[in-house]
Design a protein around this motif. Structure first.
Motif, PDB file in Angstrom:
ATOM      1  N   GLU A 145      19.356  -0.551 -14.433  1.00  0.00           N
ATOM      2  CA  GLU A 145      19.649  -0.012 -13.110  1.00  0.00           C
ATOM      3  C   GLU A 145      19.322   1.479 -13.055  1.00  0.00           C
ATOM      4  O   GLU A 145      18.843   1.989 -12.034  1.00  0.00           O
ATOM      5  N   ASP A 152      15.058   2.026  -2.504  1.00  0.00           N
ATOM      6  CA  ASP A 152      16.019   0.938  -2.679  1.00  0.00           C
ATOM      7  C   ASP A 152      16.030  -0.024  -1.488  1.00  0.00           C
ATOM      8  O   ASP A 152      16.948  -0.818  -1.321  1.00  0.00           O
ATOM      9  N   SER A 174      13.440   4.106   4.126  1.00  0.00           N
ATOM     10  CA  SER A 174      12.491   3.314   3.348  1.00  0.00           C
ATOM     11  C   SER A 174      11.408   2.724   4.235  1.00  0.00           C
ATOM     12  O   SER A 174      11.649   2.328   5.373  1.00  0.00           O
ATOM     13  N   SER A 230      11.711  -6.302   0.155  1.00  0.00           N
ATOM     14  CA  SER A 230      12.768  -5.830  -0.744  1.00  0.00           C
ATOM     15  C   SER A 230      13.688  -6.955  -1.184  1.00  0.00           C
ATOM     16  O   SER A 230      14.378  -6.836  -2.195  1.00  0.00           O
ATOM     17  N   TRP A 278      11.306   6.971  -5.511  1.00  0.00           N
ATOM     18  CA  TRP A 278      12.332   5.945  -5.668  1.00  0.00           C
ATOM     19  C   TRP A 278      12.523   5.260  -4.321  1.00  0.00           C
ATOM     20  O   TRP A 278      12.438   5.907  -3.275  1.00  0.00           O
ATOM     21  N   LYS A 322      15.012  -2.623  -5.902  1.00  0.00           N
ATOM     22  CA  LYS A 322      14.826  -1.187  -6.092  1.00  0.00           C
ATOM     23  C   LYS A 322      13.547  -0.939  -6.887  1.00  0.00           C
ATOM     24  O   LYS A 322      13.110  -1.792  -7.667  1.00  0.00           O
ATOM     25  N   THR A 362      17.145   3.975 -10.129  1.00  0.00           N
ATOM     26  CA  THR A 362      18.110   4.618  -9.237  1.00  0.00           C
ATOM     27  C   THR A 362      17.928   6.137  -9.233  1.00  0.00           C
ATOM     28  O   THR A 362      17.921   6.775 -10.287  1.00  0.00           O
TER      29      THR A 362
END
Length: 214
Positions: free
Chosen positions: A195, A87, A106, A113, A85, A70, A199
Motif C-alpha cells: 500500500e 487513487d 483524478s 479504477s 500518484w 491506486k 500512496t
C-alpha cells in the motif's frame, strides 16, 4: 552392428523420446503463464517498467506500481524527476525541478479504477488471436513470437508481439509490441505491491510547494 552399439542407440532413442515428451508448445507455455497469474488480483498489485520509443522523440521510460485502484508512476525527462500518484479520486503530480506538488481531481475513469484485475489484466488472453512460435529459449526463459492471425479482425491489435516467459515460475518477464513506428515494452514485471508503494505521503516532501487545483 555390434550388440553394444545397438544398446547405445536404443538408449539415445529413449532419451530423445523423453526430451520430446517434456517439450512444451508455446500455447501450453502461455496457458501456464495465465494460470500462474490467475493467483493474483488487483489487491495484490503489480509493478513494471514501461519503455515507449517514438520517432524523433526517442525512448521514454517509467517505473509503474498499481494496487487496488491506486497507482504510482515515476519517470525522468531531461534530468527532471516526475512522480504521479492516483487513487481514482485525487491525483498528485511532483515536479523535481520546481520541487512542486500539484493536486488535482483524478483523470482516471471510475470504470478503470475499479477494474477487478487492475494492470494484471493487461496479460489476460494477451495472445488470443495470434499464432505462437518459440523463437528461442535459454535455461531461464522462453522467447515467444506472437504473429497476428488472419482470423483476428481487431484493427487495434498489433501485427506482432514478443513475449518472454520465465521457466522458473511461468511469470511474464517482458512483452514488446510495435505499430506505426511506436515501440512499446513492458519489462521487469513483478507481482505483489505494498500500500505504501502507491500512496502519496506529503511528509516525504516537507520542503515542496503544494499547489491545490481541485
Amino acid at each position: 552392428m555390434s550388440t553394444v552399439m545397438k544398446r547405445f542407440l536404443c538408449i539415445l532413442a529413449a532419451m530423445a523420446t523423453a526430451v520430446a515428451a517434456l517439450a512444451q508448445t508455446p500455447e501450453e507455455i502461455v496457458s501456464r503463464m495465465d494460470e500462474a497469474m490467475s493467483k493474483f488480483n488487483a489487491n495484490d498489485g503489480v509493478s513494471m517498467a514501461i519503455d515507449i520509443k517514438m520517432p524523433i522523440i526517442g525512448t521514454m521510460s517509467s517505473k509503474n506500481w498499481s494496487r487496488g485502484g491506486k497507482s504510482r508512476m515515476e519517470s525522468e525527462v531531461g534530468g527532471v524527476k516526475a512522480i504521479v500518484w492516483d487513487d481514482g479520486v485525487t491525483q498528485w503530480r511532483y515536479n523535481g525541478q520546481k520541487n512542486e506538488i500539484e493536486i488535482e481531481n483524478s483523470k482516471v475513469k471510475a470504470k478503470e479504477s475499479s477494474e477487478p484485475k487492475g494492470d494484471i489484466g493487461l496479460f489476460d488472453g494477451i495472445c488470443d488471436g495470434y499464432d505462437l512460435t518459440i523463437e528461442k529459449e535459454t535455461d531461464k526463459a522462453w522467447f515467444i513470437k506472437c504473429k497476428k492471425s488472419k482470423s483476428n479482425k481487431d484493427k487495434d491489435s498489433p501485427k506482432k508481439m514478443s513475449l518472454v516467459v520465465a521457466k522458473a515460475d511461468y511469470f511474464p518477464i517482458s512483452l514488446s509490441m510495435s505499430d506505426s513506428g511506436v515501440a512499446f515494452t513492458m519489462r521487469d514485471i513483478s507481482f505483489g505491491v505494498s500500500e505504501k508503494d502507491v500512496t502519496f505521503n506529503q511528509a516525504d516532501y516537507p520542503d515542496a510547494t503544494i499547489i491545490d487545483k481541485r
